[in-house]
Design an enzyme around this catalytic site. Sequence first.
Site, PDB file in Angstrom:
ATOM      1  N   LYS A  11     -69.542  51.968 -58.383  1.00 48.43           N
ATOM      2  CA  LYS A  11     -70.278  50.694 -58.384  1.00 48.43           C
ATOM      3  C   LYS A  11     -69.825  49.855 -59.567  1.00 48.43           C
ATOM      4  O   LYS A  11     -69.261  50.356 -60.550  1.00 48.43           O
ATOM      5  CB  LYS A  11     -71.796  50.928 -58.454  1.00 48.43           C
ATOM      6  CG  LYS A  11     -72.313  51.628 -59.732  1.00 48.43           C
ATOM      7  CD  LYS A  11     -72.541  50.702 -60.890  1.00 48.43           C
ATOM      8  CE  LYS A  11     -72.965  51.464 -62.153  1.00 48.43           C
ATOM      9  NZ  LYS A  11     -72.881  50.660 -63.389  1.00 48.43           N
ATOM     10  N   VAL A  96     -63.257  58.116 -65.187  1.00 48.12           N
ATOM     11  CA  VAL A  96     -64.334  58.932 -65.771  1.00 48.12           C
ATOM     12  C   VAL A  96     -64.919  58.215 -66.992  1.00 48.12           C
ATOM     13  O   VAL A  96     -64.187  57.599 -67.769  1.00 48.12           O
ATOM     14  CB  VAL A  96     -63.792  60.317 -66.159  1.00 48.12           C
ATOM     15  CG1 VAL A  96     -64.855  61.154 -66.876  1.00 48.12           C
ATOM     16  CG2 VAL A  96     -63.283  61.053 -64.917  1.00 48.12           C
ATOM     17  N   ALA A  97     -66.252  58.328 -67.152  1.00 46.62           N
ATOM     18  CA  ALA A  97     -66.957  57.712 -68.289  1.00 46.62           C
ATOM     19  C   ALA A  97     -66.580  56.238 -68.417  1.00 46.62           C
ATOM     20  O   ALA A  97     -66.136  55.768 -69.453  1.00 46.62           O
ATOM     21  CB  ALA A  97     -66.654  58.462 -69.587  1.00 46.62           C
ATOM     22  N   ALA A 101     -70.505  54.670 -62.596  1.00 46.85           N
ATOM     23  CA  ALA A 101     -71.351  55.665 -61.921  1.00 46.85           C
ATOM     24  C   ALA A 101     -70.554  56.704 -61.141  1.00 46.85           C
ATOM     25  O   ALA A 101     -71.028  57.198 -60.115  1.00 46.85           O
ATOM     26  CB  ALA A 101     -72.379  54.984 -61.009  1.00 46.85           C
ATOM     27  N   SER A 104     -72.550  60.009 -61.087  1.00 49.98           N
ATOM     28  CA  SER A 104     -73.759  59.825 -60.268  1.00 49.98           C
ATOM     29  C   SER A 104     -73.415  59.762 -58.790  1.00 49.98           C
ATOM     30  O   SER A 104     -74.127  60.289 -57.942  1.00 49.98           O
ATOM     31  CB  SER A 104     -74.479  58.533 -60.679  1.00 49.98           C
ATOM     32  OG  SER A 104     -74.940  58.616 -62.005  1.00 49.98           O
ATOM     33  N   SER A 105     -72.286  59.101 -58.487  1.00 48.34           N
ATOM     34  CA  SER A 105     -71.822  59.002 -57.098  1.00 48.34           C
ATOM     35  C   SER A 105     -71.447  60.378 -56.552  1.00 48.34           C
ATOM     36  O   SER A 105     -71.742  60.693 -55.392  1.00 48.34           O
ATOM     37  CB  SER A 105     -70.626  58.052 -57.048  1.00 48.34           C
ATOM     38  OG  SER A 105     -70.082  58.009 -55.760  1.00 48.34           O
ATOM     39  N   ASP A 137     -78.839  56.255 -61.836  1.00 50.21           N
ATOM     40  CA  ASP A 137     -77.925  55.598 -60.884  1.00 50.21           C
ATOM     41  C   ASP A 137     -77.785  56.344 -59.562  1.00 50.21           C
ATOM     42  O   ASP A 137     -77.259  55.799 -58.590  1.00 50.21           O
ATOM     43  CB  ASP A 137     -76.519  55.460 -61.500  1.00 50.21           C
ATOM     44  CG  ASP A 137     -76.437  54.337 -62.520  1.00 50.21           C
ATOM     45  OD1 ASP A 137     -77.329  53.470 -62.534  1.00 50.21           O
ATOM     46  OD2 ASP A 137     -75.480  54.330 -63.311  1.00 50.21           O
TER      47      ASP A 137
END
EC number: 2.7.1.148
Length: 296
Positions: A11, A96-97, A101, A104-105, A137
């Site tokens: 996202k 990454v980071a 998200a 979270s995804s 998220d």
Amino acid sequence: MSSIELKSRAKINLSIDVLGREPNGYHLVEMIMQTINLYDIIRIKDIPHGDIIIKTDSSEIPIDSDNIVYRAVNLLKNQFSIDKGVEIFIQKNIPVAAGMAGGSSNAAAALVGLNKLWKLNLSEKELQDIGFKLGADVPFCISGSAALAEGLGEKLTSIKGLPQHINILICKPELFVSTKEVYEGLNLNKIQNRPNNDLLLSHLECGDVKFVAENMANVLEEVTSKKYKEINEIKKVIMMNNALGSMMSGSGPTVFGLFENNEDASKCKDELIKKYRQVYIVNSSEKGVEISGELK
């Protein structure tokens, strides 16, 4: 043995406002979130013993209980007394980071996939309630598309998002940004550039992307950009290539630009890729998690 494959989408934020802080340290937010068609592949298969095995092609994420996907599996196993085990392979494409998200995804995809695999018959709302225990998220990542997120990020109102023809250029510099430190560095009394979310929502509804792009605001950007000069440098390159607008996503360090013209977006990507490894041109997506491989 049963297995399932899913797409787990990233996202971006079209706005982030922080309205206050709870006594427990969590922040109250109001933000517009948009799913984009940049995704990881999550492959889940049953194994005969009760272990949770995480595998990945990325050296940047943990494969033990520190991984949010591991925690998602463990949560379902405990809540529904599941004695089966699973092996999950995470093919990473989302930076990454990055404020996108990605983790979270992945957790959202694990919940959706295991709901099918283990025949739990949970509704989307029930999955979102479980997902919220893992991170703010995760509920949005389960539903996808576009939403206004309020509260701690879990109160979601479905909205009209970016149209498909808009090119979204993503650039993630090689930086690690701590979300916790960014929020801690935010002085709620000194925020100057807050988004007008009501106005942004009304212009999204009527398809006025130019207005949205010119009026996006992320209150966290000031904190992150003070620490890392790359944020504003990338924004400058994006805007010099005729983007409608540019902003940092989440707590950073990913920066994105919205383009109407595909040639401008491609030219900008060619310029940024000389300095930054992770540059993508994508579009909005209606789905957060999508089952792409059938149960066998």
